[in-house]
Design an enzyme around this catalytic site. Structure first.
Site, PDB file in Angstrom:
ATOM      1  N   GLU A  81      -2.698   2.660   0.377  1.00  0.00           N
ATOM      2  CA  GLU A  81      -1.636   2.089   1.218  1.00  0.00           C
ATOM      3  C   GLU A  81      -2.239   1.117   2.241  1.00  0.00           C
ATOM      4  OE1 GLU A  81       1.358   2.649   0.437  1.00  0.00           O
ATOM      5  OE2 GLU A  81       1.373   4.573  -0.619  1.00  0.00           O
ATOM      6  N   CYS A 143       4.107  10.847   5.684  1.00  0.00           N
ATOM      7  CA  CYS A 143       2.894  10.086   5.347  1.00  0.00           C
ATOM      8  C   CYS A 143       2.883   8.742   6.068  1.00  0.00           C
ATOM      9  CB  CYS A 143       2.813   9.864   3.845  1.00  0.00           C
ATOM     10  SG  CYS A 143       2.445  11.376   2.940  1.00  0.00           S
ATOM     11  N   HIS A 162      -2.589   8.033  -1.034  1.00  0.00           N
ATOM     12  CA  HIS A 162      -1.670   8.991  -1.650  1.00  0.00           C
ATOM     13  C   HIS A 162      -2.317   9.552  -2.915  1.00  0.00           C
ATOM     14  CE1 HIS A 162       2.250   7.839   0.448  1.00  0.00           C
ATOM     15  NE2 HIS A 162       2.247   9.167   0.398  1.00  0.00           N
TER      16      HIS A 162
END
Length: 195
Positions: A81, A143, A162
């Site tokens: 991410e 998250c 993730h």
């Protein structure tokens, strides 16, 4: 200044959260003699996760904090991410709450990018037995919320990964090894920045 890793505790049907199993496995493997690694489990609760992240940055002042979370929809895929988003948190946490106004930081920017170039990371690494993809949307739940908070307090020196749920083919060992490969590559990036 040490690298710091966090995984998340159990939530919904996931009594064992693969993110925490992967982080524990990484801790066992270590990062070589010179690098001391700290780890912490975060609860799947907005406010508590935010308090812990604030504490990590203010007391430990790590060089880099890497948060690992479970992507329940992912099948044998690790997702890197790039950024955290400030608004849109309507989904309730394990305690039935969501942030006031669906927002992380009232005075914060819309999104914060990591100083780690996750696209470069994605291009430079491969892990046998698992696919790795690059993403700019961490999903507007705990998250993403944790990531944004950490980027905010850590001036961008945070990363989020993730990981998929554990399965026969995706073991904690495999995920721990993947994290080890990734953090070493991230530390290389940090080193290049400092030169």
């Amino acid at each position: 200044h040490l690298p710091f890793f966090s995984g998340f505790g159990p939530f919904r049907q996931y009594l064992v959260n693969s993110s925490w199993e992967a982080v524990k496995e990484l801790s066992k493997r270590g990062l070589g003699k010179n690098i001391d690694l700290r780890i912490m489990q975060l609860p799947v609760v907005y406010q508590k996760a935010k308090e812990q992240v604030f504490m990590i940055w203010t007391t430990l002042q790590p060089l880099l904090t890497v948060h690992v979370g479970l992507a329940s929809s992912a099948k044998a895929i690790i997702i890197l991410e790039q950024c955290g988003k400030n608004k849109g948190y309507q989904e309730v946490d394990a305690c039935g709450f969501h942030p006031e106004g669906g927002c992380c930081m009232l005075d914060g920017p819309e999104k914060i990018e990591s100083t780690i170039n996750m696209k470069t990371l994605w291009k430079n690494i491969s892990v046998e037995g698992i696919d790795i993809i690059f993403s700019r949307d961490a999903g507007r739940y705990i998250c993403d919320y944790t990531y944004y908070t950490s980027l905010y307090y850590g001036s961008g020196r945070a990363a989020f990964i993730h990981v998929p749920p554990l399965s026969k083919s995706v073991t904690a060992g495999l995920l721990g090894k993947a994290l080890q490969t990734m953090i070493l590559e991230m530390l290389k990036q940090c080193g290049e920045d400092r030169q």
